[in-house]
Design a protein around this motif. Sequence first.
Motif: not given
Length: 223
Positions: A20-37
């Motif tokens: 996440r840090w790297l994507l943010a620093a690179a200015g690459i937008e991302f979405e998340e699939e949150i693992l819950e089950s």
Amino acid sequence: MSGKVKIYYFNGRGRMESIRWLLAAAGIEFEEEILESREQYLKMIKDGLLMFEQVPMVEIDGMKLVQTRAILNYISAKAGFQGKDMKEKVLVDMYVEGARDIGDMLLPLQFLPAEDRENSLKNIRKIACNRYYPVFEKVLREKGGGFLVGNALTQADLQLLEIIIMVDERMPDILKDFPHLQEFKALISALPQIHAFLQPGSQRKFMPDDNYVNTVRKVFNRS
Ligand SMILES: N[C@@H](CCC(=O)N[C@@H](CS)C(=O)NCC(=O)O)C(=O)O
């Protein structure tokens, strides 16, 4: 880049946070699939999304990437965070791995019985202060400040800052004898993409809590 980047992990730091840090620093937008089950996890395996049945997994440039270091190195290469030549790159890799040694000690902390966490923290403090922080302090002192390698931001700066901040959260006085690390922390934190990522409401995750631990245990069917 073809399509939006999508990352698959728990709603927590773990092995995904450096990505996440790297994507943010690179200015690459991302979405998340949150693992819950567990069902969600088993379906991902059934659908062939997880090569080794493990997360983190990152969909990027039409690929489904697994293995944290491979993912970090791919994003770093895309973003130009690997240094300007092979000699800089190997230094970047050495510093990244050194910083990750501390991260790897922090990773299991919340999974330990509560009564063992204090001792483990004391041990992490000792190792950070006696072995790792002096190395980075010396590198920065000899360079006269700035970035860890060369004259531009690299994965090494991002990895070290992430670790410094995570350790600070648990031991706020730990940098008191490391003036160059303090300076480094302020400098890298102020870079616009990093500054934005450090603000509340960004995609940065919080310190793990028992809820996070219980979800991980449930998903992987572990006690
Ligand atoms: N070498 C892998 C290890 C990944 C890993 O162990 N992921 C954990 C979650 S943080 C996992 O998926 N464990 C499930 C399992 O191994 O069965 C990497 O660095 O990405």
